[in-house]
Structures are given as C-alpha cells and as structure tokens.
Design an enzyme around this catalytic site. Structure first.
Site, PDB file in Angstrom:
ATOM      1  CD  GLN A  90      -7.025  -4.358   3.819  1.00 26.41           C
ATOM      2  OE1 GLN A  90      -8.090  -5.217   4.421  1.00 26.41           O
ATOM      3  NE2 GLN A  90      -7.134  -3.454   3.490  1.00 26.41           N
ATOM      4  CG  HIS A 116      -2.168   1.141   1.471  1.00 27.17           C
ATOM      5  ND1 HIS A 116      -1.706   2.314   1.720  1.00 27.17           N
ATOM      6  CD2 HIS A 116      -3.497   0.725   1.142  1.00 27.17           C
ATOM      7  CE1 HIS A 116      -2.925   3.306   1.712  1.00 27.17           C
ATOM      8  NE2 HIS A 116      -3.554   1.712   1.382  1.00 27.17           N
ATOM      9  CB  CYS A 126      -3.566   3.013  -1.433  1.00 26.60           C
ATOM     10  SG  CYS A 126      -5.158   4.344  -1.213  1.00 26.60           S
ATOM     11  CG  ASP A 143       0.406  -2.430   6.078  1.00 27.87           C
ATOM     12  OD1 ASP A 143      -1.138  -2.609   6.668  1.00 27.87           O
ATOM     13  OD2 ASP A 143       0.937  -1.909   5.332  1.00 27.87           O
ATOM     14  CE  LYS A 168      -7.247  -0.573   5.447  1.00 27.18           C
ATOM     15  NZ  LYS A 168      -7.889   0.211   5.237  1.00 27.18           N
TER      16      LYS A 168
HETATM   17  N1  PMP Z   1      -1.875  -1.453   4.621  1.00 31.74           N
HETATM   18  C1  PMP Z   1      -2.919  -1.132   4.183  1.00 31.74           C
HETATM   19  C2  PMP Z   1      -2.468  -3.138   3.543  1.00 31.74           C
HETATM   20  C3  PMP Z   1      -3.816  -1.529   3.615  1.00 31.74           C
HETATM   21  O1  PMP Z   1      -5.075  -1.846   4.014  1.00 31.74           O
HETATM   22  C4  PMP Z   1      -4.504   0.079   3.998  1.00 31.74           C
HETATM   23  C5  PMP Z   1      -5.936   0.827   4.162  1.00 31.74           C
HETATM   24  N2  PMP Z   1      -6.047   0.638   2.819  1.00 31.74           N
HETATM   25  C6  PMP Z   1      -3.016   1.467   5.226  1.00 31.74           C
HETATM   26  C7  PMP Z   1      -2.150   0.239   5.148  1.00 31.74           C
HETATM   27  C8  PMP Z   1      -3.254   2.598   5.632  1.00 31.74           C
HETATM   28  O2  PMP Z   1      -4.808   2.392   6.602  1.00 31.74           O
HETATM   29  P1  PMP Z   1      -4.823   4.111   6.991  1.00 31.74           P
HETATM   30  O3  PMP Z   1      -5.305   4.254   6.442  1.00 31.74           O
HETATM   31  O4  PMP Z   1      -5.458   3.438   8.245  1.00 31.74           O
HETATM   32  O5  PMP Z   1      -4.209   3.943   8.262  1.00 31.74           O
END
Ligand code: PMP
Length: 410
Positions: A207, A127, A368, A204, A230
């Site tokens: 997910q 991401h 993203c 990270d 999430k």
């Molecule tokens: N890493 C991953 C794998 C994600 O799916 C996301 C959110 N789509 C993020 C980071 C960023 O998370 P947040 O916007 O809650 O900070």
C-alpha cells in the site's frame, strides 16, 4: 482543470480508459484502489506490444526475439532498481506479488535460518498475507510469533514493540501502510530498533508504493515487497527487494529452470542473483509492464501524486464527518488516502450493494485483516480508497450515495 499541485486531472483520467464508462447507468466512481488500481494506456499498450512484436522466452535464446524480450525484461528490472534506489540490480527479484515475496522469504528462512524458540514479530495491523506465512513458519520450526498491539486510533503501540524486541527476535515483518485503515507506520523507527536488537526487517509495501517514494537504502530495510497491480501495473507480478548479502545467503524458494548454474543427478548448483529466486518462465509481459507503470508514475511525479491524494483524503474526511452517524475506523495522524468507516448500524455489505447500483465501487468487509476487525469488534468496514485519478466531484457522488444508503436502510 489543473489542480493546485500542478497536474491536469482530466488529462490524467484520459490515460485510464476504464474510468470512462457507465456502471448501472451511472458514471463509474472507482474507489477500490487499495484492492487493485486501474491501468493507464501505456501499461495496456505494453502488453499488446510485447505479444505482437517480441513475445519469446527470456534468458535462453540466442535468436533475435528472445534477446529483445530479455533486454526489455532486464531494462524493467533496472527501472525498479532506480525507483527504489537499490544499490544493485541483483537485489531486485521478480515475484508474483506481495504475497509471493513474503512467502519466498518465509520459505527461505525456514530452511535453517529460524530454529525453535526464535521469535518473529509482526503487528496487529497486518494483511493476512503477512500473518499466515509466519504462522506456517512457526509451526514448521517451533519459532514463536509475537504481535505488536495496536491502539484505538489504528496506530501501533510502539512502547510495546520496544518491549517485544530481544536477542531471540530474528525478524520483524510489518506493513509500511495498513490496507484496512490507511495508517502509515513509523518504519524508520521500527527498522532502527529492530537493527539494534540484531533482527532483520521485512516491509510489506503493497500500500505504500502507490502513494509515496520509497528509498530502500535510506530506510536501511533488509527486505521490501510490493505488487505490480497496485501501482497501476499488471497483475501477477511483484517485486522483492533484498540486501545482496542476505539474498546471497538465503536458500532458493523454488527449484527448476532459470535458477540453476548446472544440474546433474548428483548435484545441482544455483544461479547467482537475481535468477536464483526466479525459477521457471517468468510473467515476461508483466515484468516489462511494471517498468512502464513506474515510468508513468514518475512522469506525473510521485510527490505530486502523494500531495494530491492527501487533498482528496482531507476533502473526503471533512465531507464524511458531516454524517451524524459516521464512525471512522482508523484515525491515525499519518494516513494514506484511504478511509474505512461505518454508518450507524448499517451493514457494510448492504451499503456496498446500494453504492454499486449508483456506479460507486467501494470495498466492504474485513479487507483480509480479520484481527483488526476483531480489535474493533466489527464485522467489517466500508472502505473508500483514492488514487490520483480520482476527483473531489467523485467524493461528492459518494456522499450523495451514502445519503441514499442512509435513507433506504436506517
Ligand atoms: N499486504 C497488503 C498491505 C495488501 O494491501 C495486500 C493486497 N490487498 C497484500 C499484502 C497482498 O497483495 P497481493 O494480493 O498482491 O499479493
């Protein structure tokens, strides 16, 4: 209806008031869970309860309400610690979310831990929030960013990973599960190899936490981050887990109230963990709410959740593969309950707009994760991501909706 894994889906759905509504005159089908999940009544009630009974600033007040708010926030930290099986409560830092947690580590490492010529490894599956902070750190320090390539099926090329590791590698920062493709990365192996090369590992887990149990001690991971929104909890809250000895040494992220031991104009000393990394008034209501979200998940059972979602994934994969022009993007062997796909040459955005008219919420675009889209030479995908409150009947609705999309746009 009690499903084969022993939990009652209708009872579960009743806990999520938002699901019981019409969108564009149709029953809402919410398949955008990887972007954000819906909230059960207990999490909604937690916010109301906080503001209507104990709202007060934490850690500072001797008065009754401040103590209740502090107790509730700290009890939530304990719940997170237990959920992750962290060795100590001091290893649990409240952040704003996954992005904030990654930036906290990048910022701290930038203050003397990383120097010119050092190497940081990320992967092709990240991401943007696990790419950009490291690019910024490399720009600032002269360190070098290395990227583990991906294979056509959306798995990482682990041979290439082994080849990238060397004595200059200071950190490996990888997602546990890809938000764009659903790939579950072999994190045990990734961590083990990094540690052999004396590199630290940040995972990270944005997910992963919604779908599976994560045991940070068993993983032996150095840092682990995720977001409250999430995992059926509030927005604006996240968790950073870090091994105590590392967090102890890591310089603070932001300066301000809460994170100090003493302040004078000559010298400031910092508070111990976890407060050293929690400058300013926290998002107290959400700090408490994330604990209720974990309670809720545990009341269903994380393993039950994972098993049921795999049933949904298998069902959806089988149903969607019946479309002649279906192209699945990401076909890793181990996948979370998320399907990215394209239907012929229909633009994902157009499909998303028509599905929305039918009450079906999917995500379209690059998620993203633009480098992944570049890898496949596509502008984006349609992504349906499932949570444990979704049903096979809803997947049937998606299939019907996609037939309509095909009819209108092919
Ligand atoms: N890493 C991953 C794998 C994600 O799916 C996301 C959110 N789509 C993020 C980071 C960023 O998370 P947040 O916007 O809650 O900070």
């Amino acid at each position: 209806m009690t499903n084969s894994k022993g939990f009652n889906i209708q009872e579960i759905r009743k806990q999520f008031p938002i699901l019981n509504q019409k969108v564009n005159g149709r029953d809402l089908v919410y398949f955008d869970n990887a972007a954000t999940s819906q909230k059960p009544q207990v999490v909604i009630d937690s916010a109301t309860h906080y503001y209507s009974t104990i709202n007060s600033n934490v850690h500072r007040g001797v008065h009754h309400l401040s103590q209740l708010a502090t107790d509730a926030m700290e009890a939530s930290r304990d719940k997170v610690q237990r959920h992750l099986n962290a060795a100590k409560r001091e290893e649990i830092i409240f952040t704003k979310g996954t992005t904030d947690g990654i930036n906290l580590i990048a910022s701290g490492m930038g203050k003397g831990w990383i120097k010119a010529g050092d190497e940081i490894i990320i992967s092709a599956l990240e991401h943007h929030s696990n790419i950009v902070p490291w690019q910024m750190l490399c720009e600032q320090t002269g360190a070098i960013l290395k990227v583990i390539p991906m294979l056509e099926n959306g798995e990482l090329d682990l041979d290439q990973y082994s080849a990238l590791l060397n004595s200059k590698t200071k950190l490996v920062s990888i997602n546990h599960i890809s938000n764009a493709l659903g790939t579950i990365n072999p994190v045990h192996k990734i961590i083990e190899e990094a540690h052999k090369a004396q590199a630290l590992v940040l995972l990270d887990g944005a997910q992963a936490l919604p779908h599976m149990r994560v045991d940070v001690q068993e993983l032996d991971v150095d840092f682990y981050v995720f977001s409250g929104h999430k995992i059926f909890g509030p927005t604006g809250i996240g968790i950073l887990y870090g091994k105590e000895d590392l967090l102890d040494k890591l310089p603070p992220y932001q300066g301000g109230g809460e994170m100090i031991k003493s302040v004078s104009f000559e010298k400031t000393t910092y508070a111990g963990l976890p407060h050293k990394f929690e400058a300013g008034t926290p998002n107290i209501e959400a700090c408490i709410g994330i604990g209720h979200a974990l309670d809720f998940m545990n009341s269903i059972g994380v393993e039950n959740i994972g098993n049921y979602e795999q049933e949904l994934l298998n069902y959806a994969s089988q149903k969607l593969s019946q479309f002649e022009k279906m192209r699945f993007i990401g076909t890793a062997k181990n996948k979370a309950s998320l399907i990215s796909f394209l239907l012929g040459d229909i633009h994902p955005y157009d499909a998303g707009v028509i599905l929305d008219k039918l009450g079906i919420a999917v995500r379209t675009g690059h998620h993203c994760a633009q480098p992944i889209m570049d890898f496949y030479s596509i502008p984006g995908t349609i992504r349906a991501s499932f949570a444990f409150y979704n049903t096979k009947e809803e997947i049937d609705q998606l299939v019907k909706g996609l037939k309509k999309v095909e009819m209108m746009l092919s």
